[in-house]
Design a protein around this motif. Structure first.
Motif, PDB file in Angstrom:
ATOM      1  N   ILE A  12       0.844  -1.202   0.000  1.00 55.10           N
ATOM      2  CA  ILE A  12       0.000   0.000   0.000  1.00 55.10           C
ATOM      3  C   ILE A  12       0.873   1.243   0.000  1.00 55.10           C
ATOM      4  O   ILE A  12       0.650   2.175  -0.795  1.00 55.10           O
ATOM      5  N   GLU A  36     -10.005   1.758  -0.320  1.00 58.70           N
ATOM      6  CA  GLU A  36      -9.544   0.978   0.830  1.00 58.70           C
ATOM      7  C   GLU A  36     -10.510   1.123   2.010  1.00 58.70           C
ATOM      8  O   GLU A  36     -10.812   0.144   2.707  1.00 58.70           O
ATOM      9  N   THR A 148      -0.810   5.055   5.019  1.00 58.74           N
ATOM     10  CA  THR A 148      -0.819   3.620   5.293  1.00 58.74           C
ATOM     11  C   THR A 148      -1.150   3.364   6.766  1.00 58.74           C
ATOM     12  O   THR A 148      -1.946   2.474   7.096  1.00 58.74           O
TER      13      THR A 148
END
Length: 432
Positions: A12, A36, A148
């Motif tokens: 990611i 996501e 992230t």
């Protein structure tokens, strides 16, 4: 069904690193975050203008948005989402609502920088094929790691037995100081008991965590345009009003602004442009500057002096100056009560070898808007640093992060959120 975020931290981060987008142009970045977040499954997702009032934004570019929007379109971003983000209303807020308990905010930033990333074979993103795909733009400050962390923390809390409210701010335009204020003014910042903000590195090595920063500098970005009168430089220079000369005087005088006895102050002219040809008296000059102060009041002092200096220099040379404060951010310090909790949590995280209760920041950050909002409403805030071994400084073409620190950041954030849930309400030192 996609694999859990926790199992894809590196992939990611690298995917986000490949496609950096600067302030208010984070169209593809926002779309990837939305994908996501939807896969995680949250109770509320607000995107762009639903996350804040677009009128509250600062440092929005007058032009240059359309090419970035078109690039996102070419990369297959959903057209309905692009319509929502048009005009540069990027970013998102995700909410996990799980009954009674504390309201906790987590802020991560999402924008990149106008820096050409290195192609050197020693630079890991170049060597391992995740270097920026956009010429002249790069994640040179670790915001790819921050996003992230935000996704992984959101997923971990959503899948846990957490009781309370978690609000994750995926904030655009940090590098220009433009995105913190609108998110702090939004409904999602209301009623938060605690706020965590986080940064990677900042010269702290892998395995080290700073529980809360102190003394971030209040900051303002100032643009100035000086208008003069053109003339032939050889035949009749006396008929002109030299905007370039006025700008030179302004620059020299700005660095001569007296520093203040009450604390640290800074001023810098970072960009200056003027003129069209060697034989023409310049009729227009443009400069971009910043002023900082150890306190919000000291920054305001430098800002006033800088504005006055530019206008006075223009007047001295028969010109006129238009001075615009395009963005600014206050000072806000981490609360010691929250720093103590982060310190205790970080000390128990695997592979965290050293915990510093506090450290001077020495730079500026518009997360302070959110910190100040929470603190003014009676809550606690802390801006923590998760160390990483970076080969060169932030904002350089060879900046990179040690990807081992990705797991460290997730663990510290998630466990701090859970600890706040257990200890809520956290006693204040003055109450004791």
């Amino acid at each position: 069904m996609s694999k859990p975020v926790r199992n894809r931290l590196v992939s990611i981060r690298r995917r986000l690193h490949r496609h950096p987008e600067p302030a208010w142009r984070e169209f593809t970045t926002t779309a990837r975050l939305v994908d996501e977040i939807r896969a995680i499954g949250v109770d509320e997702l607000a995107v762009g203008p639903d996350a804040y009032d677009p009128a509250d934004r600062m440092a929005v570019p007058d032009a240059d948005l359309e090419p970035w929007l078109e690039r996102a379109r070419e990369r297959g971003v959903d057209e309905d989402l692009l319509e929502q983000l048009a005009g540069g209303t990027t970013g998102a807020v995700a909410v996990v609502e799980r009954g009674e308990g504390p309201a906790i905010g987590l802020r991560v930033d999402i924008d990149g920088l106008f820096i050409e990333e290195s192609t050197d074979g020693e630079h890991v993103p170049a060597a391992e094929d995740f270097r920026s795909e956009i010429d002249g733009t790069m994640h040179a400050c670790g915001h790819d790691a921050h996003m992230t962390w935000g996704l992984a923390a959101l997923e971990a809390i959503a899948e846990s037995d957490f009781s309370g409210r978690l609000v994750v701010f995926f904030q655009p335009a940090e590098e220009t100081g433009g995105g913190g204020s609108p998110m702090a003014k939004s409904e999602y910042a209301a009623g938060l008991d605690y706020l965590l903000a986080v940064h990677v590195g900042l010269d702290h090595p892998t395995g080290e965590v700073v529980a809360g920063i102190e003394k971030p500098l209040a900051m303002c970005h100032v643009d100035a345009t000086i208008e003069g009168t053109s003339a032939h430089a050889g035949k009749a220079p006396n008929e002109g009003a030299n905007a370039m000369h006025a700008m030179g005087t302004a620059i020299e005088s700005a660095y001569g602004i007296p520093r203040h006895a009450d604390g640290m102050t800074r001023v810098n002219i970072g960009k200056a442009e003027a003129g069209t040809a060697s034989n023409v008296i310049a009729e227009r000059a443009h400069m971009e500057a910043e002023a900082r102060g150890e306190t919000t009041e000291l920054m305001a002092y430098m800002k006033r002096r800088l504005e006055r200096t530019i206008r006075s220099a223009a007047e001295l040379h028969g010109c006129r100056a238009d001075v615009d404060v395009v963005s600014e951010s206050p000072r806000a310090d981490s609360d010691p009560e929250l720093q103590q909790i982060v310190s205790e949590v970080a000390g128990s995280v695997d592979d965290v070898e050293r915990v510093l209760p506090a450290a001077d920041f020495g730079a500026s950050e518009d997360a302070t808007f959110l910190m100040e909002r929470v603190q003014d409403d009676g809550g606690l805030a802390s801006y923590l640093i998760v160390g990483t071994d970076h080969p060169t400084s932030h904002h350089t073409p060879t900046f990179d992060v040690d990807e081992r620190s990705l797991a460290h950041g997730v663990d510290v954030l998630v466990e701090t959120i859970r600890e706040l849930e257990r200890r809520h309400p956290v006693p204040r030192e003055d109450d004791e």
